[in-house]
Design an enzyme around this catalytic site. Structure first.
Site, short mmCIF file in Angstrom:
data_model
loop_
_atom_site.label_atom_id
_atom_site.label_comp_id
_atom_site.label_asym_id
_atom_site.label_seq_id
_atom_site.Cartn_x
_atom_site.Cartn_y
_atom_site.Cartn_z
N TRP A 46 0.01 -6.07 -28.67
CA TRP A 46 -0.08 -7.42 -29.24
C TRP A 46 -0.89 -7.37 -30.54
CZ3 TRP A 46 -4.87 -9.53 -30.12
CH2 TRP A 46 -5.95 -9.04 -29.36
N GLU A 89 -17.84 -9.13 -31.12
CA GLU A 89 -16.65 -8.33 -31.46
C GLU A 89 -16.64 -7.96 -32.95
OE1 GLU A 89 -14.45 -7.07 -29.45
OE2 GLU A 89 -14.56 -8.25 -27.61
N GLU A 124 -9.94 -2.36 -30.81
CA GLU A 124 -11.01 -3.37 -30.77
C GLU A 124 -11.00 -4.29 -31.99
OE1 GLU A 124 -13.42 -4.25 -28.66
OE2 GLU A 124 -13.03 -2.79 -27.08
N HIS A 127 -9.69 -7.77 -31.73
CA HIS A 127 -10.37 -8.81 -30.94
C HIS A 127 -11.12 -9.80 -31.84
CE1 HIS A 127 -10.50 -5.74 -27.36
NE2 HIS A 127 -9.29 -6.05 -27.76
N GLU A 177 -17.72 -2.17 -21.32
CA GLU A 177 -16.30 -2.59 -21.34
C GLU A 177 -15.99 -3.41 -20.09
OE1 GLU A 177 -14.33 -2.32 -23.88
OE2 GLU A 177 -14.81 -0.52 -25.01
N THR A 180 -17.48 -6.89 -20.78
CA THR A 180 -16.70 -7.73 -21.70
C THR A 180 -15.39 -8.17 -21.04
OG1 THR A 180 -15.94 -5.72 -22.79
CG2 THR A 180 -17.61 -6.97 -23.93
N ASP A 209 -7.37 -5.51 -22.67
CA ASP A 209 -7.75 -4.33 -23.47
C ASP A 209 -9.08 -3.75 -22.98
OD1 ASP A 209 -5.58 -4.76 -25.14
OD2 ASP A 209 -6.77 -5.15 -26.96
N GLU A 210 -10.04 -4.63 -22.74
CA GLU A 210 -11.37 -4.16 -22.32
C GLU A 210 -11.28 -3.39 -21.00
OE1 GLU A 210 -13.14 -4.54 -24.77
OE2 GLU A 210 -13.34 -6.60 -25.51
N HIS A 213 -10.04 0.07 -21.70
CA HIS A 213 -11.09 0.88 -22.31
C HIS A 213 -12.12 1.32 -21.27
CE1 HIS A 213 -10.17 -1.24 -26.41
NE2 HIS A 213 -9.25 -0.37 -26.06
#
Ligand SMILES: [Fe+2]
Ligand SMILES: [Fe+2]
Length: 337
Positions: A46, A89, A124, A127, A177, A180, A209-210, A213
């Site tokens: 995305w 971020e 990242e 974000h 991670e 978050t 995503d976090e 990670h």
């Protein structure tokens, strides 16, 4: 997603205890070849443009009107937390430069470590970009104040107690991670209940995503534990004794002392239950389980003591969390109109 499993027969038997350089060299092929499991190809990923009003369309102003109408309903504390999250971020240059300072890893630009750091940074970077644009369009934020806080945070950096040690660094990033992931996920839920479905979607994809990670950093430690168990255990104990501080702990508003905004931001997050002392304990438990701390073998005396400390710590912290008091009154940030 498949978890990377270490083949015990491939473990090098000649790595002396605490020799991080050898351990990191052993992990290099994994970083180079298998980390893509935890990353997504750019074109399948995305991008902020997928969620934001498109300025080339006739419907642009209409879309902004809709965005602003939904944003108007966001409760004050929620908006404050969202701004704090966005500034966190946006301070990405601090985190990238810190990752490149890690010692005992091969610093070749095309080596596994640097490739990972670049790919992680690239993911990242979306974000802060997405949230910043949302806040700009929302009409509820004093952008100049927000931007000054961002500039301050990047300038001030952070002091998170890892030094340049790869073990402490991966333990910190694993924890961070996961933290978050929790906070973006909760902000998504609260945005949805106050009627801002677009913001809910944005925070949802960031949270995902976090989580990916976190899996990557946790797997680095899983590897290191197999070859250097006592030193990794001691590093974990040390980080938990120091307490994991958030990367925005120096957060400030223009004209105010360093770190004050952070404690107000953190109070707002606790009031909303976006990130609480209980979450901190849950993350520690997740790490203890993920790394099977109770089952690690070949520990020296110090390593055994560190393990005992880590296994008992969740219950101790839960007792303290019960007693923690959070101010009830909302703090008025300069960021919010
Ligand atoms: Fe992020
Ligand atoms: Fe992250």
């Amino acid at each position: 997603m498949a978890t990377f499993v270490v083949d015990m027969q491939e473990l090098p038997l000649n790595i002396p205890e605490g020799s991080r350089k050898e351990v990191m060299a052993y992990m290099e092929p994994f970083m180079l070849n298998e980390m893509s499991e935890y990353l997504k190809p750019v074109e399948q990923m995305w991008q902020p443009a997928d969620f934001l009003p498109d300025s080339s369309r006739d419907t642009f102003f209409e879309e902004i009107k809709d965005l602003q109408e939904s944003a108007r309903e966001l409760p004050y504390d929620l908006l404050a937390v969202l701004v704090g999250d966005t500034i966190t971020e946006e301070a990405l240059p601090t985190y990238e430069s810190w990752l490149t300072m890690v010692e005992d890893v091969e610093k070749n630009e095309q080596g596994g470590w640097m490739k990972w750091v670049r790919a992680w940074t690239a993911e990242e970077n979306r974000h802060g970009d997405l949230l910043n644009k949302y806040l700009y369009l929302s009409g509820r934020v004093d952008m100049r104040q927000f931007e000054m806080s961002t500039q301050y945070l990047i300038q001030d950096g952070f002091d998170i107690g890892t030094g340049a040690d790869p073990y402490r660094n991966f333990i910190y990033t694993s924890f961070q991670e996961l933290a978050t992931n929790v906070s973006h996920r909760r902000v998504a839920g609260l945005s949805k209940s106050s009627g801002d479905r677009l913001l809910a979607k944005m925070c949802g994809v960031i949270a995902a995503d976090e989580a990916r990670h976190a899996k990557a950093y946790m797997s680095f430690i899983t590897h290191a534990l197999k070859v250097d168990p006592s030193e990794v255990m001691l590093a974990f104990e040390d980080m938990m004794r120091k307490k994991i501080v958030m990367p925005a702990h120096f957060l400030r508003e223009a004209g105010e002392p360093q770190s004050e905004a952070f404690s107000h931001f953190s109070d707002a997050a606790q009031r909303l239950e976006v990130y609480t002392a209980i979450d901190y304990v849950d993350i520690l438990k997740t790490l203890n389980d993920e790394w099977e701390i109770d089952k690690v073998t070949d520990l020296n005396d110090k390593g055994e003591k560190a393990r005992d400390y880590l296994m008992k710590l969740p219950d101790r912290l839960l007792r303290l969390a019960d007693r923690a008091k959070i101010p009830e009154a909302e703090y008025k940030f300069k960021w919010i109109l």
